[in-house]
Design a protein around this motif. Structure first.
Motif, mmCIF file in Angstrom:
data_model
loop_
_atom_site.group_PDB
_atom_site.id
_atom_site.type_symbol
_atom_site.label_atom_id
_atom_site.label_comp_id
_atom_site.label_asym_id
_atom_site.label_seq_id
_atom_site.Cartn_x
_atom_site.Cartn_y
_atom_site.Cartn_z
ATOM 1 N N SER A 197 -7.383 -6.244 -7.076
ATOM 2 C CA SER A 197 -7.670 -7.361 -8.009
ATOM 3 C C SER A 197 -8.880 -7.871 -7.064
ATOM 4 O O SER A 197 -9.215 -7.843 -5.838
ATOM 5 N N TRP A 227 -2.804 -3.306 -11.917
ATOM 6 C CA TRP A 227 -1.606 -3.366 -11.344
ATOM 7 C C TRP A 227 -0.646 -2.331 -11.932
ATOM 8 O O TRP A 227 -0.884 -1.976 -12.934
ATOM 9 N N THR A 234 -1.590 -3.265 -6.281
ATOM 10 C CA THR A 234 -2.499 -3.869 -7.094
ATOM 11 C C THR A 234 -4.022 -3.789 -6.358
ATOM 12 O O THR A 234 -4.039 -3.276 -5.253
ATOM 13 N N THR A 290 5.306 -2.444 -6.527
ATOM 14 C CA THR A 290 4.158 -2.696 -7.154
ATOM 15 C C THR A 290 2.918 -2.274 -6.185
ATOM 16 O O THR A 290 3.113 -2.385 -5.005
#
Length: 119
Positions: free
Chosen positions: A41, A53, A39, A37
């Motif tokens: 944020s 994401w 991300t 993953t």
């Protein structure tokens, strides 16, 4: 990343191409390949986190306990909630997950989504 001013506007410009942070493996992978993953944020002082994401193909167990709204920008996957039926998800779809929703993600084609977590 934490927003300093709860009244500030966080602008996630061009979410389909936004540069994302470092690559991390999913917490609870289920077989090969191991999904990764990335991300970007913002966590606000009012108990809300929002961002973009992305996840590569693989199967893994969802561990997030917060309520989540997400809108899928790209890719294809299936989410099977514990005790529920599989949900086929494609780019353009959106989900609202209640708090404590657990289950299995099966990412068939790298997905990218915008999300809002409510703590």
């Amino acid at each position: 990343m934490t927003a300093e001013n709860p009244m500030s506007i966080d602008h996630f410009k061009n979410t389909a191409e936004l540069a994302l942070d470092e690559v991390n493996p999913v917490a609870v992978p289920l077989g090969e390949p191991h999904a990764l993953t990335r991300t970007h944020s913002v966590e606000r002082a009012d108990g809300v986190e929002a961002g973009v994401w992305e996840c590569s193909p693989g199967r893994w167990r969802r561990q997030i306990v917060q309520q989540e709204f997400c809108h899928f920008i790209a890719g294809r996957c299936t989410f099977t909630p514990d005790g529920g039926e599989p949900i086929e998800i494609r780019a353009g779809d959106a989900l609202m997950m209640p708090a404590n929703t657990t289950g299995i993600w099966d990412i068939q084609e790298t997905v990218r989504k915008t999300f809002v977590l409510i703590y």
